[in-house]
Design a protein around this motif. Structure first.
Motif, PDB file in Angstrom:
ATOM      1  N   VAL A  53      55.398  13.747 -61.720  1.00 51.02           N
ATOM      2  CA  VAL A  53      54.491  13.711 -62.875  1.00 51.02           C
ATOM      3  C   VAL A  53      55.185  14.323 -64.088  1.00 51.02           C
ATOM      4  CG1 VAL A  53      52.340  14.613 -63.862  1.00 51.02           C
ATOM      5  CG2 VAL A  53      52.347  13.727 -61.549  1.00 51.02           C
ATOM      6  N   GLN A  57      55.765  12.266 -67.391  1.00 50.43           N
ATOM      7  CA  GLN A  57      55.085  12.725 -68.599  1.00 50.43           C
ATOM      8  C   GLN A  57      56.081  12.942 -69.745  1.00 50.43           C
ATOM      9  OE1 GLN A  57      54.939  16.306 -69.703  1.00 50.43           O
ATOM     10  NE2 GLN A  57      53.620  15.751 -71.431  1.00 50.43           N
ATOM     11  N   MET A  70      42.638  10.001 -68.110  1.00 49.52           N
ATOM     12  CA  MET A  70      42.115  10.160 -66.748  1.00 49.52           C
ATOM     13  C   MET A  70      40.706  10.739 -66.842  1.00 49.52           C
ATOM     14  SD  MET A  70      43.991  11.697 -63.434  1.00 49.52           S
ATOM     15  CE  MET A  70      43.456  13.359 -63.362  1.00 49.52           C
ATOM     16  N   MET A  88      47.739  19.098 -62.496  1.00 49.42           N
ATOM     17  CA  MET A  88      48.419  19.166 -63.789  1.00 49.42           C
ATOM     18  C   MET A  88      49.346  20.371 -63.920  1.00 49.42           C
ATOM     19  SD  MET A  88      47.364  16.389 -64.874  1.00 49.42           S
ATOM     20  CE  MET A  88      48.170  16.346 -66.462  1.00 49.42           C
ATOM     21  N   CYS A  96      49.568  17.332 -72.869  1.00 50.62           N
ATOM     22  CA  CYS A  96      48.390  17.111 -72.031  1.00 50.62           C
ATOM     23  C   CYS A  96      47.180  17.831 -72.621  1.00 50.62           C
ATOM     24  CB  CYS A  96      48.736  17.685 -70.661  1.00 50.62           C
ATOM     25  SG  CYS A  96      47.368  17.788 -69.555  1.00 50.62           S
ATOM     26  N   ILE A 127      48.741  12.725 -72.166  1.00 49.62           N
ATOM     27  CA  ILE A 127      47.769  12.522 -71.088  1.00 49.62           C
ATOM     28  C   ILE A 127      46.497  13.275 -71.466  1.00 49.62           C
ATOM     29  CG2 ILE A 127      47.240  12.927 -68.645  1.00 49.62           C
ATOM     30  CD1 ILE A 127      50.260  12.974 -68.094  1.00 49.62           C
ATOM     31  N   ILE A 129      42.626  14.310 -70.219  1.00 51.46           N
ATOM     32  CA  ILE A 129      41.729  14.345 -69.063  1.00 51.46           C
ATOM     33  C   ILE A 129      40.324  14.590 -69.552  1.00 51.46           C
ATOM     34  CG2 ILE A 129      41.168  15.553 -66.917  1.00 51.46           C
ATOM     35  CD1 ILE A 129      44.103  16.074 -66.602  1.00 51.46           C
ATOM     36  N   LEU A 264      47.248   9.401 -60.478  1.00 52.08           N
ATOM     37  CA  LEU A 264      47.896   9.673 -61.770  1.00 52.08           C
ATOM     38  C   LEU A 264      49.314   9.088 -61.782  1.00 52.08           C
ATOM     39  CD1 LEU A 264      47.993  11.036 -64.548  1.00 52.08           C
ATOM     40  CD2 LEU A 264      48.682  13.161 -63.416  1.00 52.08           C
ATOM     41  N   THR A 267      49.252   5.369 -62.138  1.00 52.75           N
ATOM     42  CA  THR A 267      48.942   4.962 -63.513  1.00 52.75           C
ATOM     43  C   THR A 267      50.187   5.075 -64.394  1.00 52.75           C
ATOM     44  OG1 THR A 267      46.757   5.890 -63.151  1.00 52.75           O
ATOM     45  CG2 THR A 267      47.316   5.340 -65.416  1.00 52.75           C
TER      46      THR A 267
END
Ligand code: ATP
Ligand code: MG
Length: 305
Positions: A53, A57, A70, A88, A96, A127, A129, A264, A267
């Motif tokens: 991730v 990212q 998300m 995360m 994020c 990203i 959330i 995640l 995606t």
């Protein structure tokens, strides 16, 4: 890493719902754990997953074309907060953002229901959330009609069709976002009624968890079946290949986290993220800058120590 990615891709596929028409919540077991190596394998997979991730990212941020949204939805005590924390951790906080949606304020109620969500969307390269989301409009507002009244809509617009219409509006909005470069993954942490009772009980029994307990959460259990029905209906009407749901078993926390991580990664992987390629004049500039730095190293400035 290759093995981890294979296992995670399989998990993501298993719980992904991208066509709603025949979706039935009753065929999904909240207590399912689908991993031969159990908790110890999950620990290793989660560690590898975090690294993946982080890498993806960084590419997302550098490429600055896509954004990722998300959406996290669940009944109380299903583990939204701790899932966000585990999945995360390790991601650069600058790339994020987490936004929690509570009861709407007066200013929010004075606008259409998507207004506050549109304002909270992640920028390109990031990203975002949503901890609860626009879906509350098909869930808590549907289960408690008095919340719809607080929205002071013109009377003629409030008809029995309103839920179907809202679901349609949400589906259209998500198509629109997808066509504008937002990759969407929607997560439903599917906890069982009995597991929720146990978690509430633990919040009462353990003093350090008391702060998490709200008396009203227990009262809300009386509406359990209405919520399950509302979730099923929402998923049916809004699952799509460009905005899939992941119906994640949520009775076992370590497994929940792993599946959300898998969703995640799935995606992000689907975006084929690359670091921008530097070529032509820009490349020349970099070469020249490198030469300047090297020259400075050979011949330090006068007076510099
Ligand atoms: P936790 O309980 O783990 O702290 P939470 O997400 O349940 O997290 P709360 O502050 O307990 O946060 O609750 C927020 C409440 O706001 C929820 O009951 C949710 O249903 C409600 N809510 C969110 N969006 C809307 C909305 N659009 N209309 C009405 N109520 C909403
Ligand atoms: Mg709550």
């Amino acid at each position: 890493m290759a093995h981890t990615l294979k296992v995670l891709a399989k998990l993501a596929r298993r719980y992904r719902v991208d066509q709603g028409a025949r979706f039935r919540l009753s065929t999904h077991d909240p207590a399912e754990v689908h991993l031969s190596g159990g908790k110890s394998e999950a620990k290793k997979l989660l560690e590898d997953g975090r690294e993946r991730v982080r890498d993806l990212q960084e590419r997302l941020y550098a490429q600055d074309r896509w954004s990722v949204l998300m959406v996290l939805q669940a009944m109380d005590a299903a583990g939204k907060d701790s899932t966000i924390e585990h999945v995360m951790s390790g991601v650069n906080p600058q790339g994020c953002q987490v936004v929690s949606f509570k009861q709407p304020s007066q200013e929010e109620l004075d606008h259409d229901f998507l207004w506050r969500c549109a304002r909270a969307l992640p920028e390109r390269g990031r990203i975002g959330i949503f901890n609860r989301s626009h879906y509350e409009e098909l869930l808590v507002v549907r289960v408690h009609p008095e919340l719809l009244q607080r929205q002071t809509l013109p009377k003629t617009l409030v008809t029995p069709k309103i839920w179907e219409q809202r679901a349609g509006d949400i589906a259209n909005w998500e198509s629109y976002l997808a066509r504008n470069g937002t990759a969407i993954a929607k997560i439903f942490l599917h906890v069982s009624r009995d597991e929720q009772r146990k978690r509430f009980q633990a919040r009462l029994d353990e003093p350090e968890k008391n702060w998490k307990f709200h008396v009203s959460d227990v009262a809300e259990r009386a509406h359990w079946d209405a919520y399950q029905q509302a979730y099923q209906d929402a998923i049916r009407r809004t699952a799509a290949p460009h905005a899939p749901w992941y119906v994640v078993p949520a009775d076992t926390k370590w497994f929940t986290r792993l599946v959300v991580m898998a969703a995640l990664i799935q995606t992000l992987e689907s975006l084929e993220l690359q670091f921008p390629k530097i070529a032509g004049e820009r490349k020349q500039e970099l070469v020249r800058a490198g030469e300047l730095l090297a020259a400075e190293k050979r011949k330090p400035r006068k007076g510099a120590r």
